[in-house]
Design an enzyme around this catalytic site. Structure first.
Site, mmCIF file in Angstrom:
data_model
loop_
_atom_site.group_PDB
_atom_site.id
_atom_site.type_symbol
_atom_site.label_atom_id
_atom_site.label_comp_id
_atom_site.label_asym_id
_atom_site.label_seq_id
_atom_site.Cartn_x
_atom_site.Cartn_y
_atom_site.Cartn_z
ATOM 1 N N ASP A 60 -3.016 11.509 17.575
ATOM 2 C CA ASP A 60 -2.744 12.708 16.778
ATOM 3 C C ASP A 60 -3.877 12.972 15.787
ATOM 4 O O ASP A 60 -3.665 13.114 14.587
ATOM 5 C CB ASP A 60 -1.397 12.544 16.060
ATOM 6 C CG ASP A 60 -0.259 12.258 17.034
ATOM 7 O OD1 ASP A 60 0.393 13.212 17.470
ATOM 8 O OD2 ASP A 60 -0.063 11.075 17.374
ATOM 9 N N ASP A 93 -2.025 14.274 21.571
ATOM 10 C CA ASP A 93 -2.278 15.323 20.579
ATOM 11 C C ASP A 93 -3.729 15.222 20.138
ATOM 12 O O ASP A 93 -4.045 15.027 18.961
ATOM 13 C CB ASP A 93 -1.320 15.201 19.393
ATOM 14 C CG ASP A 93 -0.082 16.069 19.585
ATOM 15 O OD1 ASP A 93 0.048 16.690 20.647
ATOM 16 O OD2 ASP A 93 0.767 16.108 18.678
ATOM 17 N N HIS A 231 10.106 12.878 14.496
ATOM 18 C CA HIS A 231 10.678 13.214 15.800
ATOM 19 C C HIS A 231 11.816 12.284 16.202
ATOM 20 O O HIS A 231 12.669 12.659 17.004
ATOM 21 C CB HIS A 231 9.591 13.171 16.884
ATOM 22 C CG HIS A 231 8.578 14.257 16.750
ATOM 23 N ND1 HIS A 231 7.286 14.026 16.331
ATOM 24 C CD2 HIS A 231 8.662 15.592 16.969
ATOM 25 C CE1 HIS A 231 6.619 15.166 16.312
ATOM 26 N NE2 HIS A 231 7.419 16.132 16.693
ATOM 27 N N HIS A 257 2.682 10.841 18.602
ATOM 28 C CA HIS A 257 3.685 11.892 18.409
ATOM 29 C C HIS A 257 4.177 11.946 16.970
ATOM 30 O O HIS A 257 4.077 12.990 16.335
ATOM 31 C CB HIS A 257 4.839 11.724 19.390
ATOM 32 C CG HIS A 257 5.679 12.958 19.566
ATOM 33 N ND1 HIS A 257 5.134 14.209 19.670
ATOM 34 C CD2 HIS A 257 7.032 13.123 19.670
ATOM 35 C CE1 HIS A 257 6.102 15.098 19.834
ATOM 36 N NE2 HIS A 257 7.262 14.469 19.831
#
Length: 351
Positions: A60, A93, A231, A257
């Site tokens: 990410d 990501d 999440h 994530h």
């Protein structure tokens, strides 16, 4: 099986040779992927001369150096040099906010090539696929290489003498991306019909895990399975993927994530869940209640993970953006060769 490295006689010479090798290899693989995208890609990775495999994990991250991305990269370079890292795992990501628009998108250089410039990071980057994109964009532009970038889907495997790594495309498992995509756009080329794609992926993963004789089995995906972060648990992975991981007694599941650093021990199996999603923008204070006996680390800031593995021991360290160690964890396994020698010795004494 393709080798990611030449002989491990000299680390500097090895890296120089590998760049030339990567350029040739990836050009060939581009053709391979164009026609055989559904086949499992397998590669061989050499360990260090002492038999230890060392790698970094970051996720990410792709924000053109913003949100401390460049500072995390700097510390990765320092730790990568000290640990003699063999490769870097990226947990997805990779390019914010909406992926790449095409193979020549300048974001690739702005968020990757020009950021991770330390000599110790000019090694293979093994990347899990992520399908979000802008309207008119090209998510499949990630499936390429720039000399050190390796990204495939739906499944690719890295073989080493001490461990095997299974990289899984987890995006199509998430029902919400199909039923409630909101403002996001997803590139489902090669995925539809979804049921067939997931069925084959799970079947292939199960078969390769069953056939693996590796001392350590490590699965990498973008999405969380167990997480106390924003999440939380990805219920679709808990339903469909986790039973296969448990049945095949994998050791670690590594993901991104959630924009944090995290370690959770599964209460119902031997699986350790590691989240390394702190490559740039972090989500401060976004944590769900979790049993402290299972939650070994939760850090809501930037950083990355470093690992060293040999046949008997895995050592995991989490670092923050300043290079401070946040968490140390180790696991040992009995070496079957040493165990057999020990048993023979005991039998000899009996006689």
């Amino acid at each position: 099986m393709t080798s990611l490295y030449s002989s491990n006689i000299n680390r500097t010479m090895q890296q120089r040779f590998s760049f030339h090798q990567f350029l040739i290899l990836t050009a060939c693989l581009s053709l391979c992927l164009a026609f055989k995208a559904d086949e499992i890609q397998r590669f061989q990775q050499q360990a260090n001369a002492n038999g230890t495999l060392s790698f970094l994990v970051v996720g990410d991250w792709g924000r053109r150096a913003l949100f401390n991305q460049s500072k995390v990269a700097e510390q990765m370079g320092i730790i990568g040099e000290k640990s003699k890292a063999n490769f870097v795992i990226s947990t997805g990501d990779n390019f914010y906010d909406d992926g790449l628009t095409g193979p020549n998108d300048p974001a690739f250089n702005e968020s990757f090539t020009n950021i991770y410039t330390a000599p110790s990071l000019k090694i293979p980057w093994l990347v899990v696929f992520w399908a979000t994109m802008t309207i008119g964009g090209d998510a499949l532009a990630q499936v390429k290489a720039d000399g050190r970038w390796f990204c495939w889907r739906p499944l690719f495997i890295i073989h080493t003498k001490v461990a095997e790594f299974f990289f899984v495309d987890t995006t199509p498992f998430v029902d919400d991306y199909f039923t409630n995509p909101k403002e996001h756009v997803y590139d489902w080329r090669g995925v539809l019909p979804r049921e067939d794609y997931l069925s084959k992926l799970l079947k292939d993963l199960d078969a390769t895990l069953k056939n693996s004789s590796a001392k350590w089995k490590i699965v990498v995906g973008h999405h969380t399975i167990r997480s106390a972060g924003h999440h939380g648990n990805t219920t679709d992975l808990v339903t469909h993927l986790l039973p296969i991981l448990k049945a095949n007694k994998i050791d670690f599941y590594i993901n991104g994530h959630d924009h944090c650093l995290q370690h959770i021990s599964d209460p119902d199996s031997e699986i350790e869940f590691f989240t390394s999603g702190g490559g740039s923008k972090a989500w401060r204070g976004d944590i769900k209640p979790w049993d402290p006996k299972e939650l070994k680390l939760y850090y809501d800031g930037q950083g990355f993970l470093s690992a060293k593995i040999n046949k008997t021991t895995a050592d995991i360290q989490f670092y923050d953006v300043s290079g401070n160690v946040l968490h140390n964890w180790s696991k040992s396994k009995e070496d079957s060769v040493m165990h057999r020698k020990s048993m023979l010795g005991r039998k000899a004494l009996m006689y």
